[in-house]
Write a protein that holds these residues in place. Structure first.
Motif, PDB file in Angstrom:
ATOM      1  N   ARG A  68       0.890  -0.902   0.173  1.00 32.47           N
ATOM      2  CA  ARG A  68      -0.482  -0.021   0.008  1.00 32.47           C
ATOM      3  C   ARG A  68       0.768   1.368  -0.017  1.00 32.47           C
ATOM      4  O   ARG A  68       1.373   1.520   0.858  1.00 32.47           O
ATOM      5  CB  ARG A  68      -1.026  -0.031   1.101  1.00 32.47           C
ATOM      6  CG  ARG A  68      -2.113   0.908   1.471  1.00 32.47           C
ATOM      7  CD  ARG A  68      -3.283   0.865   2.317  1.00 32.47           C
ATOM      8  NE  ARG A  68      -2.533   1.989   3.682  1.00 32.47           N
ATOM      9  CZ  ARG A  68      -2.815   2.451   4.306  1.00 32.47           C
ATOM     10  NH1 ARG A  68      -4.362   2.544   4.809  1.00 32.47           N
ATOM     11  NH2 ARG A  68      -3.053   2.939   5.611  1.00 32.47           N
ATOM     12  N   TYR A  69       0.884   2.253  -0.782  1.00 35.05           N
ATOM     13  CA  TYR A  69       1.615   3.786  -1.182  1.00 35.05           C
ATOM     14  C   TYR A  69       0.850   4.315  -0.560  1.00 35.05           C
ATOM     15  O   TYR A  69      -0.616   4.361  -0.972  1.00 35.05           O
ATOM     16  CB  TYR A  69       1.523   3.329  -2.501  1.00 35.05           C
ATOM     17  CG  TYR A  69       2.864   2.847  -2.757  1.00 35.05           C
ATOM     18  CD1 TYR A  69       4.388   2.143  -1.603  1.00 35.05           C
ATOM     19  CD2 TYR A  69       3.360   1.881  -4.347  1.00 35.05           C
ATOM     20  CE1 TYR A  69       5.522   1.357  -1.885  1.00 35.05           C
ATOM     21  CE2 TYR A  69       4.361   1.402  -4.270  1.00 35.05           C
ATOM     22  CZ  TYR A  69       5.365   1.299  -2.903  1.00 35.05           C
ATOM     23  OH  TYR A  69       6.493   0.110  -3.623  1.00 35.05           O
ATOM     24  N   SER A  70       0.705   5.665   0.132  1.00 36.36           N
ATOM     25  CA  SER A  70      -0.105   6.953  -0.428  1.00 36.36           C
ATOM     26  C   SER A  70       0.272   7.246  -1.654  1.00 36.36           C
ATOM     27  O   SER A  70       0.954   7.076  -2.431  1.00 36.36           O
ATOM     28  CB  SER A  70       0.480   7.920   0.873  1.00 36.36           C
ATOM     29  OG  SER A  70       1.969   8.117   0.143  1.00 36.36           O
ATOM     30  N   MET A  71      -0.627   8.200  -2.104  1.00 41.47           N
ATOM     31  CA  MET A  71      -1.218   8.164  -3.965  1.00 41.47           C
ATOM     32  C   MET A  71      -1.638   9.663  -3.444  1.00 41.47           C
ATOM     33  O   MET A  71      -2.660  10.291  -2.555  1.00 41.47           O
ATOM     34  CB  MET A  71      -2.008   7.260  -3.780  1.00 41.47           C
ATOM     35  CG  MET A  71      -2.459   7.908  -5.187  1.00 41.47           C
ATOM     36  SD  MET A  71      -1.876   8.247  -6.940  1.00 41.47           S
ATOM     37  CE  MET A  71      -1.282   6.485  -7.052  1.00 41.47           C
ATOM     38  N   GLY A  72      -1.529  10.850  -4.420  1.00 41.00           N
ATOM     39  CA  GLY A  72      -2.039  12.125  -4.781  1.00 41.00           C
ATOM     40  C   GLY A  72      -1.726  12.408  -5.896  1.00 41.00           C
ATOM     41  O   GLY A  72      -1.772  11.752  -7.139  1.00 41.00           O
ATOM     42  N   MET A  73      -3.365  12.898  -6.527  1.00 39.14           N
ATOM     43  CA  MET A  73      -3.821  13.083  -7.765  1.00 39.14           C
ATOM     44  C   MET A  73      -4.943  13.832  -7.981  1.00 39.14           C
ATOM     45  O   MET A  73      -5.103  14.758  -7.144  1.00 39.14           O
ATOM     46  CB  MET A  73      -5.314  11.414  -7.930  1.00 39.14           C
ATOM     47  CG  MET A  73      -4.547   9.774  -7.786  1.00 39.14           C
ATOM     48  SD  MET A  73      -5.610   8.816  -8.611  1.00 39.14           S
ATOM     49  CE  MET A  73      -5.112   9.277 -10.415  1.00 39.14           C
ATOM     50  N   LEU A  74      -4.836  14.361  -9.418  1.00 42.49           N
ATOM     51  CA  LEU A  74      -5.684  15.403  -9.629  1.00 42.49           C
ATOM     52  C   LEU A  74      -6.826  15.530 -10.446  1.00 42.49           C
ATOM     53  O   LEU A  74      -7.026  13.969 -11.227  1.00 42.49           O
ATOM     54  CB  LEU A  74      -5.077  15.670 -10.368  1.00 42.49           C
ATOM     55  CG  LEU A  74      -5.485  17.731 -11.581  1.00 42.49           C
ATOM     56  CD1 LEU A  74      -6.122  18.551 -10.488  1.00 42.49           C
ATOM     57  CD2 LEU A  74      -4.877  17.871 -12.665  1.00 42.49           C
ATOM     58  N   TYR A  75      -7.928  15.291 -10.300  1.00 43.34           N
ATOM     59  CA  TYR A  75      -9.396  15.612 -10.557  1.00 43.34           C
ATOM     60  C   TYR A  75      -9.534  16.726 -11.617  1.00 43.34           C
ATOM     61  O   TYR A  75      -9.814  17.720 -10.964  1.00 43.34           O
ATOM     62  CB  TYR A  75     -10.862  15.305  -9.560  1.00 43.34           C
ATOM     63  CG  TYR A  75     -11.548  14.773 -10.068  1.00 43.34           C
ATOM     64  CD1 TYR A  75     -11.969  13.500 -10.974  1.00 43.34           C
ATOM     65  CD2 TYR A  75     -13.044  16.025  -9.757  1.00 43.34           C
ATOM     66  CE1 TYR A  75     -13.799  13.654 -11.410  1.00 43.34           C
ATOM     67  CE2 TYR A  75     -14.417  15.944 -10.323  1.00 43.34           C
ATOM     68  CZ  TYR A  75     -14.452  14.833 -11.289  1.00 43.34           C
ATOM     69  OH  TYR A  75     -15.572  14.684 -11.707  1.00 43.34           O
ATOM     70  N   LEU A  76      -9.807  17.667 -12.776  1.00 45.08           N
ATOM     71  CA  LEU A  76      -9.035  18.018 -13.741  1.00 45.08           C
ATOM     72  C   LEU A  76     -11.079  17.277 -14.028  1.00 45.08           C
ATOM     73  O   LEU A  76     -10.974  16.717 -15.464  1.00 45.08           O
ATOM     74  CB  LEU A  76      -8.292  17.834 -14.925  1.00 45.08           C
ATOM     75  CG  LEU A  76      -8.088  18.984 -15.478  1.00 45.08           C
ATOM     76  CD1 LEU A  76      -7.159  20.419 -15.066  1.00 45.08           C
ATOM     77  CD2 LEU A  76      -6.939  18.348 -16.293  1.00 45.08           C
TER      78      LEU A  76
END
Length: 263
Positions: free
Chosen positions: A23-31
């Motif tokens: 499991r990894y931390s994740m950051g994403m863009l919702y564009l």
């Protein structure tokens, strides 16, 4: 602003032939694709330059169309319309990792396609593989509200550690304060592999964009390095390899299950 950031976790769990999980931390863009200019104007660290810390270039997605001049929003509608026989006319929003410091890579990108009245109509999944640098598209009709569940034959070789003769079972929540994606690989009645995203929405502002860059200074690089690190671990566990096969066509439409069915 419809666009936002999402932060949370990505998890993978393999059950057969030997267990393996991470499991990894994740950051994403919702564009919202109609808000590109407004989002990229939030910070001097953002822009369309391929070398920006937080960059967005339409040609990084659906390149068979966008690299020949088709706007990304039209490319998505073209793909969805060809699969479903209906073209959603509302906003198109992309959930993905933005290009960062010259590197653009997403194992899976999700285009949420809305009707003009705001109802979610379909999700277009663009899947990429390593090490073959190929792409494939799954078009998923959705429930207007709540969770959508889908079944579709696996048509694209994603990992050398899994066979092609599998069925995907997918679950998607509608984008909101929380966003969840679950994708499973089934071989008959046996669950081989499961992956998921569990994310929380963050309002997109200049401050939150800078906080995102501090938390995930090179998210695309972290993703790619993580893929090869986990591949090495699987090799050390002697997980068998499967030969690469060409994809079945250019895209496939998933079957939408009734919302009351259990996974």
């Amino acid at each position: 602003m419809n666009s936002a950031l999402y932060r949370g976790w990505v998890s993978h769990r393999r059950l057969l032939p030997r267990s393996h999980a991470f499991r990894y931390s994740m950051g994403m863009l919702y564009l919202d694709l109609a808000e590109q200019d407004a989002v990229l104007a939030l910070s001097p660290l953002a822009g369309r330059s391929p070398w920006a810390a937080f960059a967005f270039r339409e040609s990084d997605f659906l390149p068979q169309l966008t690299r020949h001049g088709t706007p990304l929003v039209d490319a998505v509608r073209q793909r969805v319309g060809a699969a479903l026989g209906h073209v959603p006319q509302g906003r198109i929003c992309l959930l993905a990792q933005p290009r960062s410091w010259g590197l653009a890579f997403n194992p899976a990108s999700f285009f949420y396609c809305f009707e003009a009245d705001g109802r979610l109509a379909a999700i277009l999944c663009e899947v990429r593989n390593t090490p073959w640098h190929e792409r494939y598209h799954y078009v998923l009709p959705t429930h207007a509200e709540g969770e959508s569940r889908h079944r579709v034959a696996k048509s694209f070789h994603v990992s050398p550690f899994l066979p092609r003769e599998l069925e995907y079972r997918m679950r998607f929540s509608a984008p909101g304060a929380q966003l969840h994606v679950r994708m499973q690989d089934w071989q008959g009645d046996e669950l081989l592999f499961s992956a998921g995203l569990a994310l929380e929405r963050i309002e997109l502002t200049r401050a939150s964009l800078h906080q995102h860059l501090l938390a995930f200074p090179w998210m695309t690089g972290k993703t790619l390095l993580g893929i090869y690190w986990q591949a090495l671990r699987l090799l050390l566990k002697r997980i068998p390899l499967f030969p690469h096969r060409a994809a079945d066509g250019e895209q496939r439409t998933a079957h939408l299950e009734p919302s009351h069915e259990k996974p």
